[in-house]
Motif scaffolding. Structure first.
Motif, PDB file in Angstrom:
ATOM      1  N   GLY A  50      -0.450  -0.288  14.607  1.00  0.00           N
ATOM      2  CA  GLY A  50      -1.839  -0.609  14.932  1.00  0.00           C
ATOM      3  C   GLY A  50      -2.762  -0.361  13.752  1.00  0.00           C
ATOM      4  O   GLY A  50      -3.698  -1.123  13.501  1.00  0.00           O
ATOM      5  N   PHE A  51      -2.484   0.713  13.017  1.00  0.00           N
ATOM      6  CA  PHE A  51      -3.268   1.048  11.818  1.00  0.00           C
ATOM      7  C   PHE A  51      -3.176  -0.087  10.801  1.00  0.00           C
ATOM      8  O   PHE A  51      -4.194  -0.525  10.239  1.00  0.00           O
ATOM      9  N   ILE A  52      -1.954  -0.587  10.553  1.00  0.00           N
ATOM     10  CA  ILE A  52      -1.764  -1.661   9.567  1.00  0.00           C
ATOM     11  C   ILE A  52      -2.474  -2.936  10.026  1.00  0.00           C
ATOM     12  O   ILE A  52      -3.122  -3.620   9.234  1.00  0.00           O
ATOM     13  N   THR A  53      -2.367  -3.257  11.307  1.00  0.00           N
ATOM     14  CA  THR A  53      -3.044  -4.445  11.841  1.00  0.00           C
ATOM     15  C   THR A  53      -4.554  -4.330  11.683  1.00  0.00           C
ATOM     16  O   THR A  53      -5.233  -5.279  11.273  1.00  0.00           O
ATOM     17  N   CYS A  54      -5.089  -3.153  11.992  1.00  0.00           N
ATOM     18  CA  CYS A  54      -6.538  -2.923  11.854  1.00  0.00           C
ATOM     19  C   CYS A  54      -6.967  -3.042  10.397  1.00  0.00           C
ATOM     20  O   CYS A  54      -7.998  -3.641  10.087  1.00  0.00           O
ATOM     21  N   LEU A  55      -6.186  -2.475   9.498  1.00  0.00           N
ATOM     22  CA  LEU A  55      -6.470  -2.567   8.059  1.00  0.00           C
ATOM     23  C   LEU A  55      -6.529  -4.024   7.633  1.00  0.00           C
ATOM     24  O   LEU A  55      -7.466  -4.459   6.946  1.00  0.00           O
ATOM     25  N   VAL A 111       2.902  -1.127   4.173  1.00  0.00           N
ATOM     26  CA  VAL A 111       2.309   0.199   3.985  1.00  0.00           C
ATOM     27  C   VAL A 111       3.402   1.268   3.971  1.00  0.00           C
ATOM     28  O   VAL A 111       4.230   1.329   4.890  1.00  0.00           O
ATOM     29  N   HIS A 112       3.416   2.088   2.914  1.00  0.00           N
ATOM     30  CA  HIS A 112       4.329   3.226   2.820  1.00  0.00           C
ATOM     31  C   HIS A 112       3.531   4.518   2.987  1.00  0.00           C
ATOM     32  O   HIS A 112       2.422   4.637   2.458  1.00  0.00           O
ATOM     33  N   CYS A 113       4.094   5.484   3.689  1.00  0.00           N
ATOM     34  CA  CYS A 113       3.503   6.817   3.781  1.00  0.00           C
ATOM     35  C   CYS A 113       4.081   7.679   2.648  1.00  0.00           C
ATOM     36  O   CYS A 113       5.289   7.926   2.611  1.00  0.00           O
ATOM     37  N   ALA A 114       3.225   8.097   1.740  1.00  0.00           N
ATOM     38  CA  ALA A 114       3.679   8.909   0.611  1.00  0.00           C
ATOM     39  C   ALA A 114       3.878  10.355   1.036  1.00  0.00           C
ATOM     40  O   ALA A 114       3.135  10.867   1.882  1.00  0.00           O
ATOM     41  N   PRO A 115       4.865  11.027   0.478  1.00  0.00           N
ATOM     42  CA  PRO A 115       5.032  12.457   0.778  1.00  0.00           C
ATOM     43  C   PRO A 115       3.845  13.264   0.272  1.00  0.00           C
ATOM     44  O   PRO A 115       3.184  12.885  -0.703  1.00  0.00           O
ATOM     45  N   SER A 116       3.569  14.361   0.936  1.00  0.00           N
ATOM     46  CA  SER A 116       2.434  15.208   0.571  1.00  0.00           C
ATOM     47  C   SER A 116       2.540  15.667  -0.882  1.00  0.00           C
ATOM     48  O   SER A 116       3.594  16.118  -1.328  1.00  0.00           O
ATOM     49  N   GLY A 117       1.449  15.553  -1.609  1.00  0.00           N
ATOM     50  CA  GLY A 117       1.394  16.013  -2.995  1.00  0.00           C
ATOM     51  C   GLY A 117       1.922  15.034  -4.015  1.00  0.00           C
ATOM     52  O   GLY A 117       1.954  15.344  -5.217  1.00  0.00           O
ATOM     53  N   TRP A 120       0.842  -1.193   0.000  1.00  0.00           N
ATOM     54  CA  TRP A 120       0.000   0.000   0.000  1.00  0.00           C
ATOM     55  C   TRP A 120       0.884   1.252   0.000  1.00  0.00           C
ATOM     56  O   TRP A 120       1.858   1.324   0.751  1.00  0.00           O
ATOM     57  N   LEU A 121       0.511   2.218  -0.834  1.00  0.00           N
ATOM     58  CA  LEU A 121       1.132   3.540  -0.802  1.00  0.00           C
ATOM     59  C   LEU A 121       0.018   4.527  -0.464  1.00  0.00           C
ATOM     60  O   LEU A 121      -0.929   4.699  -1.246  1.00  0.00           O
ATOM     61  N   ILE A 122       0.100   5.146   0.715  1.00  0.00           N
ATOM     62  CA  ILE A 122      -0.979   5.999   1.213  1.00  0.00           C
ATOM     63  C   ILE A 122      -0.446   7.399   1.483  1.00  0.00           C
ATOM     64  O   ILE A 122       0.552   7.573   2.190  1.00  0.00           O
ATOM     65  N   GLU A 123      -1.135   8.377   0.908  1.00  0.00           N
ATOM     66  CA  GLU A 123      -0.826   9.772   1.210  1.00  0.00           C
ATOM     67  C   GLU A 123      -1.800  10.239   2.291  1.00  0.00           C
ATOM     68  O   GLU A 123      -2.996  10.379   2.041  1.00  0.00           O
ATOM     69  N   PHE A 124      -1.292  10.441   3.479  1.00  0.00           N
ATOM     70  CA  PHE A 124      -2.121  10.863   4.608  1.00  0.00           C
ATOM     71  C   PHE A 124      -2.170  12.385   4.704  1.00  0.00           C
ATOM     72  O   PHE A 124      -1.153  13.057   4.544  1.00  0.00           O
ATOM     73  N   GLN A 125      -3.350  12.901   4.985  1.00  0.00           N
ATOM     74  CA  GLN A 125      -3.428  14.290   5.421  1.00  0.00           C
ATOM     75  C   GLN A 125      -3.101  14.348   6.915  1.00  0.00           C
ATOM     76  O   GLN A 125      -2.462  15.291   7.391  1.00  0.00           O
TER      77      GLN A 125
END
Length: 503
Positions: free
Chosen positions: A431-436, A462-468, A418-423
């Motif tokens: 915990g987030f990944i386990t819940c997912l 899960v990777h956190c994508a840089p903003s934008g 997963w590549l997710i761009e979080f606000q």
């Protein structure tokens, strides 16, 4: 025309349409059969009609047996002939318009024929119905005392061989009735600007002084616009700019990942969100009740519907069923026959019915946007629903995401990346990944089986994508604005690898 009189006339016309909607609610099968026979009769002397003997088709069974199911690639040569000036191929009236659509972010474009009948009896009719259903559910509405902010595509209209092509939204704006243009913002000239970022600045300049009472557009792009409005004005929320804002008509992507952000931008307890389901090929469904996540299938727009159970899906070799045979909570690929001359066309979307009296649906994804590398049959709906639960439990907000398989390549098991761009980043990433992961198991028994003891699929990466990042990727591919969207799921790693390369 005085605005109060204008509002009264428009409201009366829209409310009157509600009686016609009641007709297909009460007689759905009869209305759909009438649509089919009218389409066959209209097109019986076309090239396609003669090839498949439309004149001799007297029943749905005969229609399904005689006319093949087709994807875009199979009819593309015919569409090419129409674009070069040949007429009476799929449809008897002259085809002036083509909606240019890639469907995904692929470079190859599709040119979907749009007839005058489809513009008037489908797209324009749907726009009026959207308002009709809203005002019938909200008798005290005052949206006609202001203007509706429309955010359409980023492409202008281009001429080629005496035909015209562009984003569907641009085609619709070109053909707007006077009263719709009178009550909309920005101006037609601004709405049709082709360069997206310049257009955004122009829209903001034009609309900030207006009394905007409604919004319409794709959630991801509308969010960009609203945030820029706040940057320009220095206001804390959108209601400080447009205090009389009542409703947002949205479509194109699942709204769930964006809803929390909108509620912060528009902090109004009774603010309404109304979803629509439209595409280059037609306008299909509209939310018909307040606070609902179901869409009413609109049956009198010159579109005949068929459905293929996804567990039996074989592309053009599939067997489709008519509306009266569908069942609730089954995932179907949608097949359409339209008044633009698309005959048994596989649009590529999947839906499930939440009700059959009347026929209400939810969009579940795309026939090409899923992951089934390991037999897990993960669809977009699963991914978005699981993400919503994980965000709620771990105080996160997501802007965009995409998912791709991790192939085994000699390893004992594969997985999903997963590549997710979080606000807003989750307060506990593990915990987030386990819940997912656990939520996906609860939603999809095939995924759960493949996850057992990590034998086939490992825990998600899960990777956190840089903003934008996703915005930049779309910009690099010339896909800013309009109906362009990020592919949520893919059976290949192409999209993910491209994104990771610029991260």
């Amino acid at each position: 025309m005085q605005i109060p009189l204008f509002n009264t006339v428009v409201s009366w016309i829209l409310k009157k349409r509600k009686y016609q909607v009641d007709m297909f609610l009460n007689h759905p099968v009869e209305v759909q059969n009438e649509v089919l026979y009218e389409l066959l009769s209209e097109a019986k002397h076309t090239l396609y009609g003669k090839k498949y003997g439309f004149e001799d088709i007297k029943s749905y069974r005969s229609f399904a047996k005689t006319v093949p199911i087709r994807q875009y690639e199979s009819i593309e040569p015919f569409i090419g002939r129409i674009r070069k000036g040949e007429q009476n191929v799929f449809w008897p009236s002259k085809i002036h318009w083509f909606a240019k659509s890639s469907g995904t972010t692929n470079a190859k474009s599709k040119f979907i024929p749009v007839s005058d009948e489809a513009i008037d009896d489908c797209h324009m009719k749907a726009g009026k119905d959207m308002l009709c259903l809203f005002i019938n559910n909200n008798e005290d509405t005052e949206i006609f005392k202001g203007k509706g902010l429309r955010l359409g595509g980023s492409s202008a209209i281009y001429e080629d061989n005496d035909t015209y092509f562009g984003d569907l939204s641009a085609i619709i704006i070109e053909n707007m009735p006077f009263w719709a243009d009178f009550s909309s913002a920005p101006s037609q000239k601004t709405a049709l600007m082709s360069e997206w970022e310049t257009k955004m600045d122009a829209i903001i300049k034009e609309t900030i002084p207006e009394n905007i009472t409604s919004l319409s557009g794709v959630p991801s792009w509308m969010l960009v616009l609203l945030n820029r409005v706040l940057e320009v004005t220095g206001k804390n929320n959108i209601l400080e700019v447009w205090p009389n804002l009542e409703v947002y008509f949205h479509g194109g992507v699942n709204f769930k990942p964006y809803k929390e952000q909108y509620q912060k931008l528009i902090p109004k307890k009774d603010f309404r969100y109304y979803e629509t389901y439209n595409a280059s090929e037609g306008f299909f469904a509209i939310q018909d009740r307040n606070n609902s996540d179901e869409l009413l299938l609109m049956l009198d727009y010159g579109i005949f519907y068929e459905f293929i159970p996804m567990d039996q899906y074989k592309g053009e070799d599939s067997i489709a069923i008519p509306l009266e045979q569908v069942e609730k909570d089954v995932n179907y690929a949608m097949v359409i026959t339209t008044n633009s001359g698309l005959w048994r066309y596989l649009i590529g979307d999947t839906v499930k019915f939440t009700d059959t009296n009347p026929y209400r649906i939810k969009i579940t994804g795309r026939t090409k946007h899923f992951i089934n590398v390991f037999g897990e049959e993960l669809v977009v709906e699963n991914a978005e629903d699981a993400l919503e639960v994980a965000c709620r439990n771990y105080d996160a907000v997501v802007n965009e995401f995409t998912v791709a398989p991790i192939f085994m390549d000699g390893e004992k098991s594969g997985g999903h990346e997963w590549l997710i761009e979080f606000q807003k980043v989750p307060d506990d990433t593990e915990g987030f990944i386990t819940c997912l992961d656990e939520t996906l198991k609860s939603l999809n028994s095939d995924y759960e089986a493949k996850r057992y003891l990590d034998m086939t699929i490992k825990r998600p990466v899960v990777h956190c994508a840089p903003s934008g990042l996703f915005y930049q990727w779309l910009k690099n591919n010339g896909k800013l604005g309009g109906q362009h969207k990020v592919p949520r799921l893919s059976n290949s790693r192409n999209y993910l690898e491209e994104l990771l390369s610029i991260a």
